[in-house]
Design an enzyme around this catalytic site. Structure first.
Site, PDB file in Angstrom:
ATOM      1  N   TYR A  98       0.705  -1.116   0.102  1.00  0.00           N
ATOM      2  CA  TYR A  98       0.088   0.020  -0.137  1.00  0.00           C
ATOM      3  C   TYR A  98       1.044   1.417  -0.142  1.00  0.00           C
ATOM      4  O   TYR A  98       2.100   1.207   0.594  1.00  0.00           O
ATOM      5  CB  TYR A  98      -0.914  -0.006   1.215  1.00  0.00           C
ATOM      6  CG  TYR A  98      -1.856   1.157   1.209  1.00  0.00           C
ATOM      7  CD1 TYR A  98      -3.067   1.654   0.623  1.00  0.00           C
ATOM      8  CD2 TYR A  98      -1.296   2.264   2.222  1.00  0.00           C
ATOM      9  CE1 TYR A  98      -3.481   2.557   0.799  1.00  0.00           C
ATOM     10  CE2 TYR A  98      -2.282   3.609   2.191  1.00  0.00           C
ATOM     11  CZ  TYR A  98      -3.351   3.681   1.378  1.00  0.00           C
ATOM     12  OH  TYR A  98      -4.250   4.753   1.681  1.00  0.00           O
ATOM     13  N   GLN A 126     -10.605  10.692  10.125  1.00  0.00           N
ATOM     14  CA  GLN A 126     -11.760  10.296   9.343  1.00  0.00           C
ATOM     15  C   GLN A 126     -12.900  10.487  10.215  1.00  0.00           C
ATOM     16  O   GLN A 126     -12.867  10.575  10.993  1.00  0.00           O
ATOM     17  CB  GLN A 126     -11.808   8.939   8.868  1.00  0.00           C
ATOM     18  CG  GLN A 126     -10.762   8.631   7.734  1.00  0.00           C
ATOM     19  CD  GLN A 126     -10.704   7.437   6.946  1.00  0.00           C
ATOM     20  OE1 GLN A 126     -11.028   6.535   7.667  1.00  0.00           O
ATOM     21  NE2 GLN A 126     -10.586   7.118   5.709  1.00  0.00           N
ATOM     22  N   GLY A 189     -13.185  11.209   3.820  1.00  0.00           N
ATOM     23  CA  GLY A 189     -13.597   9.763   3.441  1.00  0.00           C
ATOM     24  C   GLY A 189     -14.166   9.661   2.024  1.00  0.00           C
ATOM     25  O   GLY A 189     -14.322   8.565   1.532  1.00  0.00           O
ATOM     26  N   ASP A 191     -12.571  10.838  -0.855  1.00  0.00           N
ATOM     27  CA  ASP A 191     -11.284  11.524  -1.449  1.00  0.00           C
ATOM     28  C   ASP A 191     -11.385  12.401  -2.508  1.00  0.00           C
ATOM     29  O   ASP A 191     -10.982  13.388  -2.858  1.00  0.00           O
ATOM     30  CB  ASP A 191     -10.560  10.141  -1.794  1.00  0.00           C
ATOM     31  CG  ASP A 191     -10.180   9.443  -0.551  1.00  0.00           C
ATOM     32  OD1 ASP A 191     -10.831   9.493   0.577  1.00  0.00           O
ATOM     33  OD2 ASP A 191      -9.099   8.551  -0.879  1.00  0.00           O
ATOM     34  N   GLU A 428     -16.957  -2.536  -3.020  1.00  0.00           N
ATOM     35  CA  GLU A 428     -16.785  -1.299  -2.219  1.00  0.00           C
ATOM     36  C   GLU A 428     -17.710  -0.265  -2.828  1.00  0.00           C
ATOM     37  O   GLU A 428     -18.224   0.325  -2.010  1.00  0.00           O
ATOM     38  CB  GLU A 428     -15.264  -0.707  -2.776  1.00  0.00           C
ATOM     39  CG  GLU A 428     -14.716   0.396  -1.918  1.00  0.00           C
ATOM     40  CD  GLU A 428     -13.275   0.803  -2.507  1.00  0.00           C
ATOM     41  OE1 GLU A 428     -12.870   0.093  -3.161  1.00  0.00           O
ATOM     42  OE2 GLU A 428     -12.726   1.551  -1.759  1.00  0.00           O
TER      43      GLU A 428
END
Ligand code: DGY
Length: 478
Positions: A98, A126, A189, A191, A428
Site C-alpha cells: 500500500y 476520518q 473519506g 477522496d 466497495e
C-alpha cells in the site's frame, strides 16, 4: 419513494437473506486480523478508522466481544490530542502492499502528540462513526453476561470517545462554528469527490519524488480510482502537513486546504447523540452531558447555516476563500444525517433526494443515491466518489431516515441495498446505471452494513450477539 418500472426491486427470499448474511460473515472472517479487520483483502491491508467503526457495527451481530475489540484496538492508537488516526499501519503488511504506507508516515511518530509506535499511524483523521458503533455494540449484546461486558466496554471507551469529540469540536473548529475543518480529502473519506475539485485545482504542487500507484494494481480499471493529478495533490498536501510537523495550530495558519466538511460535521452530530446515550449508560457527570449536548446543538446550527436554497442541499465551506462549495453530492444530505430537522427542511431534502438529481434519476439501476449527482459537473459513474453508489453511504442515509421517523423510506433503502448486493457482490462501490460492482471486492464495511441490515433490525437478530467466541449463531434465526 417511488420505484419506477426501470427498477426491478423485489424483496429477498428468507433463504437468500440467510445466504447473504453467511457470505457477509465470511467476508469479515476472511479480513479478520485477530484484533482488527483489514478494510479490504488487498487494496486496504491496514486498519482504517471509519471503516473500523462500520466493521464493529457488523461484527456486533456476530460476536459483541470481537466488535468491542475492533474499537479498542483502534483507540489504543489515539493521539494525545484526542485525534483518532485515519490509518493504523499493519507492521506485518508487505512494504509494497500500500502507498503511502507506514514508512511515508513514520515522521508522524516524531510528533510529541503521537501515540507509542510501532505500529505507526497517519496523522490525519476520518469521520467519527465510532460512538455510533460503540452504542450499536451495546444494543446488540444479548444475554446478561454479554450486557455486563458491553457495559464494561462502554465504561472503557467513553472517556476516549469524549476526548476524540472534544478534539474535533475545539482543535478542528477554532471558530466555534459547529463545523469540522478537514486538512485533506482523505479526511473526508470521499477522496475524489467533486466537492474538493476547485480547492485542489488552486493548489500549486511543488517537487514530489516519484511514487508508485499501488492502488491501481488492485482494481480492474484505473478509471475506478482517483487520477494521477489527484494523487499528486494528495501527496503534496501530506508533504505540507508533515512539514508543519502534524501540528494543528501550524496547519491552520499555513495550509492551503482547510475545508468545513458538512458530511463529517453531520456524522459528528449524530455521534454526539450516540455519545449522550453512552454518557447516560455509564453515569457520566452532568457537566459532560451538557458539553456533548452543546456540541450537538452547535453542529446542527452550523449545518443549518450552510443550507443552499437554490440547490436544496447543504454545502461545504472553503475556509481559505470563505466561500461555499457549490457541488451536488451525497454530502449535501448532511442535515438529514445530523437529524433534528424542522419539518420544512426535511421535506426539502427529501424532495432533492427523490429528484432526478439523485434517486429519481431514470437511468439508475437501483433507486439509491449516487455519490455525486448524475446531473452535475464532475460526475463520473465509474470513479470512486464521483458517481458510484456506496452501500456504506446508503447505510448512513437509512439510519438517518429511521431517526427522522421516515420508516417506509428507510425500509425501502434497506430493501433495495440488499437487493443490489445480493445480485452482485460485497463490492466497495457500484456503477449507478449498470450496477456493475467496482473498486475492491470483499470490502469489509459493505459486508458489515449488510449484517446490520439483516440481523440488526429483526427482533430475533436485534439481541443477537453474545460475548462468546461462537460465530454467527443468529444466522440460523433468519
Ligand atoms: C485510499 O488509499 O484510497 C484511502 O482513501 C486513503 O485513506
Amino acid at each position: 419513494m417511488t420505484i419506477t418500472k426501470n427498477h426491478s426491486v423485489v424483496d429477498l427470499a428468507p433463504d437468500t437473506k440467510a445466504h447473504l448474511a453467511t457470505q457477509a460473515a465470511q467476508v469479515l472472517r476472511q479480513n479478520d486480523m485477530g484484533s482488527w479487520t483489514k478494510a479490504a483483502p488487498d487494496l486496504y491491508p491496514h486498519q482504517w478508522s471509519w471503516d473500523s467503526a462500520f466493521i464493529a457495527i457488523g461484527l456486533a451481530h456476530l460476536d459483541t466481544r470481537r466488535a468491542a475489540k475492533e474499537l479498542r484496538t483502534l483507540f489504543a492508537h489515539q493521539w494525545k490530542t484526542g485525534k483518532v488516526p485515519h490509518i493504523v499501519f499493519n507492521p506485518d503488511a508487505p512494504p509494497d502492499s500500500y502507498f503511502p504506507g507506514a514508512a511515508h508516515w513514520a515522521c508522524a511518530a516524531a510528533s510529541p502528540d503521537a501515540p507509542f509506535s510501532p505500529p505507526y499511524t497517519s496523522c490525519l483523521c476520518q469521520p467519527p462513526v465510532h460512538a455510533i458503533a460503540a452504542h450499536r455494540i451495546w444494543e446488540a449484546a444479548g444475554d446478561e453476561g454479554a450486557r455486563a461486558e458491553a457495559h464494561a466496554f462502554l465504561h472503557d471507551i467513553y472517556p476516549k470517545l469524549l476526548t476524540w469529540h472534544r478534539y474535533l469540536a475545539t482543535v478542528r473548529d477554532p471558530e466555534g462554528s459547529g463545523l469540522v475543518t478537514i486538512y485533506h480529502p482523505w479526511e473526508s473519506g470521499t477522496d475524489n469527490s467533486p466537492r474538493w475539485d476547485d480547492a485542489l485545482a488552486a493548489i500549486e504542487v511543488g517537487r514530489l519524488a516519484q511514487y508508485p500507484r499501488r492502488d491501481l494494481g488492485y482494481v480492474s480499471d484505473p478509471a475506478e480510482r482517483p487520477t494521477n493529478a489527484d494523487y499528486d495533490r494528495y501527496l503534496w498536501l501530506v508533504k505540507l502537513i508533515k512539514r508543519a510537523s502534524c501540528n494543528d495550530a501550524s496547519i491552520h495558519e499555513t495550509h492551503p486546504f482547510l475545508m468545513k466538511d458538512v458530511l463529517f460535521s453531520a456524522i459528528l452530530v449524530a455521534a454526539n447523540d450516540a455519545l449522550l446515550e453512552i454518557a447516560d449508560l455509564v453515569g457520566a457527570p452532568d457537566g459532560d452531558r451538557a458539553l456533548i449536548a452543546g456540541w450537538a446543538e452547535r453542529g446542527r446550527k452550523g449545518l443549518d447555516a450552510c443550507w443552499d436554497a437554490d440547490l436544496q442541499l447543504c454545502l461545504d465551506q472553503n475556509v481559505r476563500t470563505g466561500r461555499p462549495i457549490r457541488s451536488s453530492t451525497v454530502a449535501g444530505f448532511a442535515p438529514l444525517i445530523s437529524g433534528g430537522l424542522a419539518e420544512e427542511r426535511l421535506k426539502e431534502l427529501l424532495q432533492t433526494f427523490d429528484s432526478p438529481d439523485f434517486t429519481g434519476n431514470a437511468r439508475l439501476r437501483w433507486p439509491l443515491p449516487p455519490s455525486t449527482s448524475p446531473e452535475s459537473r464532475g460526475f463520473y459513474p465509474r470513479s470512486y466518489w464521483r458517481g458510484p453508489v456506496w452501500p456504506v453511504a446508503n447505510w448512513l442515509v437509512w439510519r438517518s431516515l429511521l431517526r427522522a421517523a421516515e420508516l417506509d423510506r428507510a425500509a425501502e433503502i434497506r430493501r433495495v441495498s440488499l437487493d443490489q448486493i445480493a445480485e452482485s457482490s460485497f463490492a466497495e462501490y457500484f456503477e449507478p446505471f449498470s450496477g456493475e460492482p467496482l473498486g475492491s471486492p470483499d470490502q469489509s464495511w459493505t459486508a458489515a452494513v449488510v449484517l446490520d441490515w439483516l440481523l440488526g433490525e429483526s427482533p430475533k437478530g436485534a439481541r443477537a450477539g453474545t460475548f462468546s467466541t461462537g460465530r454467527a449463531t443468529d444466522l440460523d434465526l433468519l
